[in-house]
Design a protein around this motif. Structure first.
Motif, PDB file in Angstrom:
ATOM      1  N   LYS A 127      -7.328  -4.164  -9.789  1.00 32.26           N
ATOM      2  CA  LYS A 127      -6.851  -4.011  -8.340  1.00 32.26           C
ATOM      3  C   LYS A 127      -5.715  -2.942  -8.270  1.00 32.26           C
ATOM      4  CE  LYS A 127      -7.306  -8.818  -7.016  1.00 32.26           C
ATOM      5  NZ  LYS A 127      -6.461 -10.024  -6.440  1.00 32.26           N
ATOM      6  N   PHE A 128      -5.171  -2.607  -9.301  1.00 31.75           N
ATOM      7  CA  PHE A 128      -4.204  -1.465  -9.346  1.00 31.75           C
ATOM      8  C   PHE A 128      -5.168  -0.237  -9.087  1.00 31.75           C
ATOM      9  CE2 PHE A 128      -2.400   2.306 -11.384  1.00 31.75           C
ATOM     10  CZ  PHE A 128      -1.041   2.049 -11.244  1.00 31.75           C
ATOM     11  N   ASN A 129      -6.050  -0.020  -9.855  1.00 31.56           N
ATOM     12  CA  ASN A 129      -6.948   1.158  -9.350  1.00 31.56           C
ATOM     13  C   ASN A 129      -7.589   1.252  -8.267  1.00 31.56           C
ATOM     14  OD1 ASN A 129      -6.508   2.361 -12.232  1.00 31.56           O
ATOM     15  ND2 ASN A 129      -8.337   1.138 -12.867  1.00 31.56           N
ATOM     16  N   MET A 130      -8.023   0.069  -7.767  1.00 29.26           N
ATOM     17  CA  MET A 130      -8.538  -0.001  -6.360  1.00 29.26           C
ATOM     18  C   MET A 130      -7.565   0.297  -5.281  1.00 29.26           C
ATOM     19  SD  MET A 130     -10.552  -3.294  -4.485  1.00 29.26           S
ATOM     20  CE  MET A 130      -9.209  -4.383  -5.077  1.00 29.26           C
ATOM     21  N   TYR A 131      -6.359  -0.240  -5.574  1.00 30.57           N
ATOM     22  CA  TYR A 131      -5.405  -0.142  -4.568  1.00 30.57           C
ATOM     23  C   TYR A 131      -4.887   1.384  -4.397  1.00 30.57           C
ATOM     24  CZ  TYR A 131      -5.098  -5.221  -4.000  1.00 30.57           C
ATOM     25  OH  TYR A 131      -5.360  -6.742  -4.080  1.00 30.57           O
ATOM     26  N   LYS A 137       0.228   2.237   0.056  1.00 34.74           N
ATOM     27  CA  LYS A 137       1.689   3.043  -0.376  1.00 34.74           C
ATOM     28  C   LYS A 137       2.467   2.250  -1.223  1.00 34.74           C
ATOM     29  CE  LYS A 137       1.856   5.186   4.319  1.00 34.74           C
ATOM     30  NZ  LYS A 137       2.464   5.143   5.455  1.00 34.74           N
ATOM     31  N   GLU A 138       2.332   1.020  -1.368  1.00 38.75           N
ATOM     32  CA  GLU A 138       3.385   0.059  -2.140  1.00 38.75           C
ATOM     33  C   GLU A 138       2.596  -0.777  -2.874  1.00 38.75           C
ATOM     34  OE1 GLU A 138       7.885  -1.546  -2.162  1.00 38.75           O
ATOM     35  OE2 GLU A 138       7.254  -0.034  -0.605  1.00 38.75           O
ATOM     36  N   ASN A 157       0.616  13.098  -4.946  1.00 39.63           N
ATOM     37  CA  ASN A 157      -0.534  13.485  -5.583  1.00 39.63           C
ATOM     38  C   ASN A 157      -1.649  12.290  -5.572  1.00 39.63           C
ATOM     39  OD1 ASN A 157       0.410  11.379  -7.437  1.00 39.63           O
ATOM     40  ND2 ASN A 157       0.221  12.788  -9.146  1.00 39.63           N
ATOM     41  N   LYS A 158      -1.197  11.223  -4.465  1.00 42.28           N
ATOM     42  CA  LYS A 158      -2.114  10.225  -4.335  1.00 42.28           C
ATOM     43  C   LYS A 158      -2.278   9.034  -5.630  1.00 42.28           C
ATOM     44  CE  LYS A 158      -3.502  11.911  -0.240  1.00 42.28           C
ATOM     45  NZ  LYS A 158      -2.887  11.674   0.700  1.00 42.28           N
ATOM     46  N   ARG A 159      -1.597   9.269  -6.463  1.00 40.47           N
ATOM     47  CA  ARG A 159      -1.347   8.342  -7.636  1.00 40.47           C
ATOM     48  C   ARG A 159      -0.034   7.593  -7.623  1.00 40.47           C
ATOM     49  NH1 ARG A 159      -5.618   9.519 -11.477  1.00 40.47           N
ATOM     50  NH2 ARG A 159      -4.587   7.896 -12.559  1.00 40.47           N
ATOM     51  N   TYR A 160      -0.200   6.424  -8.367  1.00 40.07           N
ATOM     52  CA  TYR A 160       1.262   5.551  -8.473  1.00 40.07           C
ATOM     53  C   TYR A 160       2.297   6.189  -9.504  1.00 40.07           C
ATOM     54  CZ  TYR A 160      -0.826   1.955  -5.669  1.00 40.07           C
ATOM     55  OH  TYR A 160      -1.209   1.127  -4.305  1.00 40.07           O
ATOM     56  N   GLY A 161       3.233   6.351  -9.223  1.00 38.66           N
ATOM     57  CA  GLY A 161       4.253   6.815 -10.336  1.00 38.66           C
ATOM     58  C   GLY A 161       4.699   5.823 -11.116  1.00 38.66           C
ATOM     59  N   ARG A 162       5.548   6.045 -11.824  1.00 40.44           N
ATOM     60  CA  ARG A 162       6.272   4.689 -13.030  1.00 40.44           C
ATOM     61  C   ARG A 162       6.869   3.737 -12.277  1.00 40.44           C
ATOM     62  NH1 ARG A 162       9.924   6.667 -17.667  1.00 40.44           N
ATOM     63  NH2 ARG A 162       9.658   4.377 -17.706  1.00 40.44           N
ATOM     64  N   PRO A 163       6.433   2.625 -12.611  1.00 49.54           N
ATOM     65  CA  PRO A 163       6.979   1.448 -11.694  1.00 49.54           C
ATOM     66  C   PRO A 163       8.483   1.415 -11.663  1.00 49.54           C
ATOM     67  CG  PRO A 163       5.930   0.720 -13.991  1.00 49.54           C
ATOM     68  CD  PRO A 163       5.997   1.989 -13.799  1.00 49.54           C
ATOM     69  N   GLU A 164       9.124   0.853 -10.849  1.00 45.10           N
ATOM     70  CA  GLU A 164      10.403   0.309 -10.885  1.00 45.10           C
ATOM     71  C   GLU A 164      10.555  -0.969 -11.206  1.00 45.10           C
ATOM     72  OE1 GLU A 164      13.412   2.029  -9.989  1.00 45.10           O
ATOM     73  OE2 GLU A 164      12.465   3.953  -9.911  1.00 45.10           O
ATOM     74  N   THR A 165      11.323  -1.549 -12.005  1.00 47.31           N
ATOM     75  CA  THR A 165      11.195  -2.887 -12.383  1.00 47.31           C
ATOM     76  C   THR A 165      12.572  -3.556 -11.843  1.00 47.31           C
ATOM     77  OG1 THR A 165       9.675  -2.093 -14.287  1.00 47.31           O
ATOM     78  CG2 THR A 165      10.899  -4.451 -14.451  1.00 47.31           C
TER      79      THR A 165
END
Length: 191
Positions: A127-131, A137-138, A157-165
């Protein structure tokens, strides 16, 4: 539901023929059965939905909680050909023209998945890759056992950055809706 064929790519048309009392999703044309969520999962998801839904009263976006079909088309798939039909725990949509049939046919602004041992890999990889590919956006991955939330924001760049935890001790600000604050202490309070 018939047993899935390894060679066949399943679509939204197939999905509509399956029994309504069986919860399933289709990811890249492959069907996945879903077990009933735990009470902890329901408590977390319900509280997140409550806080988010209350925020959107009299605003242009809307929140929906599972079961709610999210149909993400790839390439030039028609509604009937869509091979990604998922049921995120909470989804926020801001284009009501894409609400039709059994859910939403388009890219939502925010998706929240609450993991369980049975869905963790699918939530964190498939799902991460699909979304990310679809341009959500989030994306939040909520871990009930660890009482934390990983928030992924789509970068230029249309990629997810490092996660905020964030943990159960935090209040978190939503990146896509900066004046929406979620109290995670309340979300995880009854576990």
């Amino acid at each position: 539901m018939p047993l899935p064929s390894q060679q066949r790519k399943y679509t939204y048309t197939d999905y509509l023929t399956w029994p309504e009392d069986e919860s399933c999703e289709i990811i890249d044309g492959v069907p996945y059965m879903q077990a009933a969520p735990s009470w902890q999962h329901q408590s977390i998801t319900g509280e997140l939905y409550r806080q988010i839904s209350n925020y959107f009263v009299n605003k242009p976006c809307r929140a929906f909680a599972a079961p709610f079909d999210l149909c993400l088309a790839e390439y030039n798939e028609t509604d009937d050909e869509i091979s990604n039909v998922v049921q995120p725990d909470v989804v926020v949509v801001c284009d009501e023209s894409k609400l039709r049939k059994t859910g939403y046919f388009g890219v939502p602004t925010l998706i929240i998945e609450t993991t369980s041992p049975a869905t963790s890999r699918r939530d964190r990889v498939s799902k991460f890759n699909m979304y990310e590919k679809a341009g959500v956006k989030e994306y939040w991955i909520v871990d009930p056992e660890g009482k934390f939330v990983n928030v992924f924001i789509l970068q230029q760049n249309k990629r997810y950055g490092r996660p905020e935890t964030y943990t159960d001790e935090n209040k978190m600000q939503i990146a896509t809706f900066p004046d929406l604050i979620i109290d995670l202490n309340t979300v995880f309070a009854n576990l």
